[in-house]
Design a protein around this motif. Sequence first.
Motif, PDB file in Angstrom:
ATOM      1  N   LEU A 124       0.833  -1.197   0.000  1.00  0.00           N
ATOM      2  CA  LEU A 124       0.000   0.000   0.000  1.00  0.00           C
ATOM      3  C   LEU A 124       0.873   1.255   0.000  1.00  0.00           C
ATOM      4  N   ARG A 125       0.342   2.322  -0.534  1.00  0.00           N
ATOM      5  CA  ARG A 125       1.030   3.611  -0.482  1.00  0.00           C
ATOM      6  C   ARG A 125       0.682   4.278   0.849  1.00  0.00           C
ATOM      7  N   LEU A 126       1.477   3.970   1.856  1.00  0.00           N
ATOM      8  CA  LEU A 126       1.198   4.499   3.185  1.00  0.00           C
ATOM      9  C   LEU A 126       1.691   5.938   3.303  1.00  0.00           C
ATOM     10  N   PRO A 127       0.978   6.770   4.056  1.00  0.00           N
ATOM     11  CA  PRO A 127       1.414   8.157   4.256  1.00  0.00           C
ATOM     12  C   PRO A 127       2.509   8.226   5.328  1.00  0.00           C
ATOM     13  N   PHE A 128       3.771   8.195   4.905  1.00  0.00           N
ATOM     14  CA  PHE A 128       4.868   8.142   5.859  1.00  0.00           C
ATOM     15  C   PHE A 128       5.233   9.541   6.364  1.00  0.00           C
ATOM     16  N   GLY A 129       4.251  10.258   6.879  1.00  0.00           N
ATOM     17  CA  GLY A 129       4.486  11.580   7.435  1.00  0.00           C
ATOM     18  C   GLY A 129       4.486  11.539   8.949  1.00  0.00           C
ATOM     19  N   LYS A 131       2.327  12.752  11.037  1.00  0.00           N
ATOM     20  CA  LYS A 131       1.037  12.413  11.636  1.00  0.00           C
ATOM     21  C   LYS A 131       0.863  10.900  11.718  1.00  0.00           C
ATOM     22  N   SER A 132       1.302  10.196  10.681  1.00  0.00           N
ATOM     23  CA  SER A 132       1.177   8.733  10.677  1.00  0.00           C
ATOM     24  C   SER A 132       2.000   8.118  11.795  1.00  0.00           C
ATOM     25  N   GLY A 137       3.022   5.747  17.148  1.00  0.00           N
ATOM     26  CA  GLY A 137       3.584   5.813  18.494  1.00  0.00           C
ATOM     27  C   GLY A 137       2.522   5.630  19.562  1.00  0.00           C
ATOM     28  N   THR A 138       1.351   6.216  19.337  1.00  0.00           N
ATOM     29  CA  THR A 138       0.245   6.080  20.291  1.00  0.00           C
ATOM     30  C   THR A 138      -0.229   4.634  20.376  1.00  0.00           C
TER      31      THR A 138
END
Length: 252
Positions: A124-129, A131-132, A137-138
């Motif tokens: 998948l094209r994950l949003p590696f920013g 926010k992600s 981390g949470t």
Amino acid sequence: MNFPDLAPNLGTFAEITVIVVSFLAAGVTATFSIGGGLLLIGVMGVLAPVTAVVPVHGAIMMGGNAGRAFVFRRGLDLPIFGAVFAGALLGALIGGQIVTTLPAAALRLLIAGFILFSQWGPKLRLPFGRKSFFLAGTVSTILNLFVGASGPFITALLAAVPRYDRINLQATAAACMTVQHGLKIVVFGLAGFAFAPWLPLILLSIAAGFAGTLLGAKLLSRFDENQFRSALKWILTALAIYMILLVILKLF
């Protein structure tokens, strides 16, 4: 010859076993980025009182991951680490409120399912920013409070970052897990767990783990990037299957 007690109600054989396995676990993790945490918690789950397994394992793993982060420090991705750190603070706050209310079996299955999908499912094209990784981390910190070793979750996610090589993965995963295990110590300490009687065993296990990390770093240098990625994929898969089996065996 009588050895001094290093931890309450363990015995010399169990104490030596935990220290030796800490060395081996750190060596495995420094070589392949993964596996040591589950190896250690599996052994401790057999030898140590159930109420001590997760907090003591967390203390040992915090020291072990700190050592690994130091050894591979040139590869640390500070922006992603910062996002995971911030998310981990929120995860510890949330997890500390619900740590005794959710079944660990369900969480193990969720981690295992995520790992298998990340390694064998469609890419998948994950949003590696940021926010992600704040969200990662949470979530992973909450999981860590329940199942003791959520390293495969965060490592599988970091391994998918296109620009990462094995040194980036080692350093950033180790730094993230240092924070998560450190926060776990705070949560269990506030909940009343007494770490002091376990401190000699924890410190000796951390020292053994650092020695294992140095050995693992030398072994890592013998792998090229493709060999490392192939080995990591199969180790993650084996760990996911192991976690599923743990849940199934407890049903019978």
